[in-house]
Write an enzyme that holds these catalytic residues in place. Structure first.
Site, PDB file in Angstrom:
ATOM      1  N   ARG A  82      -9.806  -8.386  -6.622  1.00 34.42           N
ATOM      2  CA  ARG A  82      -9.349  -7.849  -5.338  1.00 34.42           C
ATOM      3  C   ARG A  82      -9.777  -8.761  -4.208  1.00 34.42           C
ATOM      4  O   ARG A  82     -10.933  -9.157  -4.104  1.00 34.42           O
ATOM      5  CB  ARG A  82      -9.917  -6.460  -5.102  1.00 34.42           C
ATOM      6  N   ARG A  91      -2.757  -4.941  -3.431  1.00 39.94           N
ATOM      7  CA  ARG A  91      -4.030  -5.157  -4.091  1.00 39.94           C
ATOM      8  C   ARG A  91      -3.901  -5.097  -5.609  1.00 39.94           C
ATOM      9  O   ARG A  91      -3.075  -4.369  -6.149  1.00 39.94           O
ATOM     10  CB  ARG A  91      -5.095  -4.164  -3.609  1.00 39.94           C
ATOM     11  N   ASP A  94      -7.273  -0.722  -6.638  1.00 37.86           N
ATOM     12  CA  ASP A  94      -7.896   0.149  -5.648  1.00 37.86           C
ATOM     13  C   ASP A  94      -8.488   1.328  -6.406  1.00 37.86           C
ATOM     14  O   ASP A  94      -7.786   1.965  -7.189  1.00 37.86           O
ATOM     15  CB  ASP A  94      -6.806   0.636  -4.682  1.00 37.86           C
ATOM     16  N   ASP A  96     -10.502   4.838  -5.641  1.00 36.55           N
ATOM     17  CA  ASP A  96     -10.940   5.753  -4.583  1.00 36.55           C
ATOM     18  C   ASP A  96     -11.620   6.974  -5.190  1.00 36.55           C
ATOM     19  O   ASP A  96     -11.089   7.567  -6.135  1.00 36.55           O
ATOM     20  CB  ASP A  96      -9.731   6.266  -3.786  1.00 36.55           C
TER      21      ASP A  96
HETATM   22  N1  ROI Z   1       1.636   3.540  -1.999  1.00 40.58           N
HETATM   23  C1  ROI Z   1       1.619   3.985  -3.283  1.00 40.58           C
HETATM   24  N2  ROI Z   1       2.758   4.421  -3.816  1.00 40.58           N
HETATM   25  N3  ROI Z   1       0.467   3.996  -4.022  1.00 40.58           N
HETATM   26  C2  ROI Z   1      -0.701   3.556  -3.492  1.00 40.58           C
HETATM   27  O1  ROI Z   1      -1.738   3.580  -4.190  1.00 40.58           O
HETATM   28  C3  ROI Z   1      -0.719   3.098  -2.157  1.00 40.58           C
HETATM   29  N4  ROI Z   1      -1.867   2.634  -1.569  1.00 40.58           N
HETATM   30  C4  ROI Z   1      -1.877   2.181  -0.310  1.00 40.58           C
HETATM   31  C5  ROI Z   1      -0.660   2.185   0.564  1.00 40.58           C
HETATM   32  C6  ROI Z   1      -0.374   0.783   1.090  1.00 40.58           C
HETATM   33  C7  ROI Z   1      -0.927   3.137   1.720  1.00 40.58           C
HETATM   34  N5  ROI Z   1       0.517   2.660  -0.150  1.00 40.58           N
HETATM   35  C8  ROI Z   1       0.488   3.103  -1.430  1.00 40.58           C
HETATM   36  O2  ROI Z   1      -3.011   1.750   0.219  1.00 40.58           O
END
Ligand code: ROI
Length: 161
Positions: A82, A91, A94, A96
């Protein structure tokens, strides 16, 4: 020991492969057991001009403290290449913390339940696969109600992880 739900997302460098590697890394975390992984779901990015995302949710039981877990998740993100070039940018991975036991956390580095949970079908629907049907969040909201208010639109559930 607390039950924790991790939202996973990738839209670069073979996203499904990134999520599979992330699941393996979660399973290797100290003081932690991986207890479930949802199906993988594809959807368009919420921000235009980015590749489609693949998302999933993992359930963990862990003795780690929230910020210890956050540090470990960021280390996994970094191991998988990343680069933090721009906020909200595409990315490779991610991770979370969506829910952490019964905790409400409001700190500069960490907000739990995750801020955008209720508006993100790509988190709610996979979460519902690995959480109890009657899950109540620490803030009193009920997962079933959040699902009912967030249509399953634009999500493609992949047949295989
Ligand atoms: N859109 C989708 N479909 N899935 C994500 O994990 C995701 N993550 C983000 C942003 C760019 C807001 N859009 C996303 O950070």
């Amino acid at each position: 020991m607390e039950r924790i739900y991790i939202g996973m997302g990738s839209n670069l460098a073979a996203p499904a492969e990134q999520l599979r590697s992330a699941v393996e890394a979660l399973a290797r975390l100290p003081q932690t057991a991986l207890v479930g992984v949802s199906a993988f779901y594809q959807s368009d990015s919420l921000l235009p001009g980015q590749p489609r995302y693949t998302n999933a949710v993992a359930a963990l039981d862990s003795e780690l403290a929230p910020l210890e877990l956050l540090d470990a998740l960021q280390a996994i993100e970094n191991q998988q290449g990343r680069e933090r070039l721009e906020r909200w940018g595409p990315r490779t991975l991610d991770l979370d913390i969506v829910l952490f036991g019964d905790r409400l956390i409001d700190e500069p580095r960490l907000n739990v339940p995750h801020y955008h949970l209720q508006e993100r079908a790509f988190v709610l629907y996979p979460l519902a696969e690995v959480a109890p049907a009657d899950l109540r969040l620490a803030d009193g909201r009920v997962l079933k109600d959040l699902l009912a208010a967030c249509p399953f639109v634009g999500l493609e559930r992949l047949p295989q992880n």
